[in-house]
Write a protein that holds these residues in place. Structure first.
Motif, short mmCIF file in Angstrom:
data_model
loop_
_atom_site.label_atom_id
_atom_site.label_comp_id
_atom_site.label_asym_id
_atom_site.label_seq_id
_atom_site.Cartn_x
_atom_site.Cartn_y
_atom_site.Cartn_z
N PRO A 1 41.48 10.11 55.55
CA PRO A 1 42.87 10.22 55.10
C PRO A 1 43.78 9.15 55.70
CG PRO A 1 42.00 12.39 55.62
CD PRO A 1 40.98 11.39 56.08
N SER A 2 43.54 8.76 56.96
CA SER A 2 44.37 7.74 57.58
C SER A 2 44.17 6.39 56.91
CB SER A 2 44.05 7.63 59.08
OG SER A 2 44.44 8.81 59.75
N SER B 1 38.58 9.07 60.21
CA SER B 1 39.70 9.68 59.49
C SER B 1 39.92 8.97 58.16
CB SER B 1 40.98 9.61 60.34
OG SER B 1 42.09 10.10 59.63
N THR C 1 47.57 3.09 50.74
CA THR C 1 48.64 3.55 49.86
C THR C 1 49.99 2.98 50.29
OG1 THR C 1 47.46 5.61 49.39
CG2 THR C 1 49.82 5.58 48.94
N ALA C 2 50.19 2.87 51.60
CA ALA C 2 51.48 2.44 52.13
C ALA C 2 51.85 1.02 51.73
CB ALA C 2 51.47 2.56 53.65
N THR D 1 54.88 4.68 57.84
CA THR D 1 53.92 5.70 57.38
C THR D 1 53.34 6.48 58.55
OG1 THR D 1 53.33 4.48 55.39
CG2 THR D 1 51.71 6.05 56.22
N PHE D 2 52.98 5.78 59.63
CA PHE D 2 52.26 6.45 60.72
C PHE D 2 53.15 6.87 61.88
CE2 PHE D 2 48.82 4.06 58.61
CZ PHE D 2 47.95 5.11 58.38
N ALA E 1 43.20 5.95 53.83
CA ALA E 1 43.81 6.07 52.51
C ALA E 1 45.32 5.92 52.59
CB ALA E 1 43.44 7.42 51.89
N ARG E 2 45.94 6.51 53.61
CA ARG E 2 47.39 6.39 53.79
C ARG E 2 47.78 4.94 54.03
NH1 ARG E 2 49.33 10.04 58.50
NH2 ARG E 2 51.39 9.37 57.77
N ALA E 3 46.94 4.22 54.79
CA ALA E 3 47.25 2.82 55.07
C ALA E 3 47.25 2.00 53.79
CB ALA E 3 46.24 2.25 56.07
N ARG F 1 56.07 -1.17 56.57
CA ARG F 1 55.63 -0.03 55.75
C ARG F 1 54.59 0.81 56.48
NH1 ARG F 1 54.65 -2.65 49.72
NH2 ARG F 1 56.70 -3.65 49.49
N LEU F 2 53.64 0.14 57.10
CA LEU F 2 52.59 0.87 57.80
C LEU F 2 53.16 1.64 58.99
CD1 LEU F 2 49.79 -1.83 57.66
CD2 LEU F 2 49.68 0.43 56.63
#
Length: 452
Positions: A400-401, A398, A407-408, A445-446, A403-405, A441-442
């Protein structure tokens, strides 16, 4: 049959021990083997007393011994009153405390503590708790039998962190535990400690009671291993750091092992390995809420991109730089052999053609490690770092996951980044003071909690 392991908080006092007895009673149909830790705080107190005695503070050490004696005797009195059976239990406990006092006196004369002598002292926590818990089970009408862990947990002589010998353990379990189970009895064993083939007392290292339970479960081909502690199970983050951390009801073996290795203190990192090899499910329950759902750890939990966030403080980065490493066969192997010789485990690794960066969380032998690494090139040491791990069996699949991490965490400085070979763990090395904010933060996000 099943193995039920009760941690220090689950046997911390008389009330906790009585709760444990009721939990065991409810599992008699499953033929439980009961593994117990020392009463909460006892092992730390024992180690402190040993170090005090060896540092010319024998009076302080003996006072610590007497404080432990008073605590244990108070528990015995509350559980059993003052009848003949209670007096016999108290007498047996006193013998062990006298042994502890003699060990303290010997360490005072020697003026230093060896790993072997420290094992002799530290193992007394379980040697003290197991007889009391056995007697409490018997008083509750359970046909319990005390088994000396040193008869069944056979290890090598690596004192302080002994390596179990699985074949010897399996044979000892067949000899000492299987007959008791066939007779309908409930064996009670102290976790954490064992003995060499010559009978010398060893310990498995801190948190080793979980490991004991898993090894016994593997040796006896248990249907399940239950870890009873003071939390509801494995959570999506450390609740002391993240408000709103959620219970994980079902998790994969590999995810649980990663979380345990990177700071999820509810489970000892080594616990999973013997269970994984045998495919034995592991359950984590709260002994203060025995009706709770807990966490089930198996092979077949659904694959999620992110299962949980873990963190570990007090991490040290070791960096080795040398142009000589370029295209030199065996360079990395030689570097890792330095850590192996010094019994220092490495958590995270990042490499380039001319450098390697590694993290360790046990700096006991770090001076020796650094000295030997200088043979390879320039060595740098960075203290005060922390590990944040984003764990999920589907993470590597994943993008995107991941990338989200990244970014967060925003503009937080990253000292190292690593994706595990199996793609299950994205590891971020940050400054120590950033550990809690990054975890929050992480998690926000999740899992949708509010970052603060």
């Amino acid at each position: 049959m099943i193995v039920c392991k009760f941690g220090g908080t689950s046997v911390a006092d008389a009330a906790a021990i009585l709760r444990t007895a009721e939990i065991v009673r409810g599992r008699l149909a499953q033929q439980p083997v009961v593994v117990v830790s020392a009463m909460a705080g006892t092992t730390n107190a024992l180690i402190a007393a040993a170090e005090q005695a060896a540092s010319s503070r024998l009076v302080v050490a003996i006072a610590s011994v007497e404080a432990l004696r008073s605590r244990h005797m108070a528990v015995v009195e509350e559980l059993f009153g003052d009848d003949a059976a209670a007096r016999e239990i108290a007498a047996d406990e006193s013998v062990l405390f006298d042994e502890l006092a003699h060990l303290a006196e010997a360490l005072s004369v020697l003026g230093h503590v060896t790993e072997r002598s420290l094992d002799a002292v530290a193992s007394l926590g379980e040697r003290l708790s197991a007889p009391v818990i056995t007697a409490a089970l018997i008083r509750a009408g359970i046909d319990a039998v005390l088994v000396d862990a040193r008869q069944v947990m056979i290890t090598d002589a690596s004192f302080g962190r002994a390596e179990p010998l699985p074949d010897a353990i399996a044979a000892a379990c067949r000899d000492h535990l299987a007959p008791l189970l066939r007779a309908g009895k409930v064996p009670v064993i102290g976790g954490y400690l064992g003995a060499t083939t010559d009978g010398i007392t060893t310990t498995l290292g801190r948190g080793g009671s979980d490991y004991s339970a898993s090894l016994f479960g593997a040796a006896l081909e248990a249907e399940a291993i239950e870890i009873w502690t003071d939390v509801d199970g494995m959570l999506t983050a450390d609740p002391r750091v993240v408000d709103g951390a959620r219970l994980i009801e079902h998790i994969r073996f590999d995810e649980a092992a990663e979380l345990a290795s990177f700071g999820a203190r509810v489970l000892h990192p080594n616990t999973i390995a013997p269970a994984v090899r045998r495919g034995i499910p592991v359950f984590i329950f709260n002994s203060m809420k025995p009706a709770g759902k807990g966490t089930r750890i198996t092979f077949d939990a659904p694959r999620l991109p992110v299962r949980a966030i873990a963190g570990k403080a007090n991490v040290v980065i070791v960096k080795v730089r040398s142009p000589r490493m370029l295209a030199t066969p065996g360079a990395l192997r030689a570097i890792f052999e330095v850590f192996e010789r010094n019994r220092t485990s490495v958590d995270v690794v990042a490499t380039s053609e001319v450098s390697v960066s590694l993290t360790v969380d046990d700096d006991q032998h770090l001076d020796s490690v650094v000295g030997q690494l200088r043979a390879f090139g320039d060595v740098g040491v960075e203290r005060g770092r922390a590990i944040v791990a984003v764990v999920g069996a589907g993470l590597g699949e994943s993008s995107p996951s991941m990338a989200r991490a990244l970014t967060a965490i925003g503009d937080v400085r990253l000292h190292m980044v690593s994706l595990s070979a199996t793609g299950i763990n994205l590891t971020l090395i940050v400054d120590g003071e950033e550990l809690k904010p990054v975890m929050r933060r992480l998690h926000a996000t999740f899992f949708g909690t509010v970052a603060t």
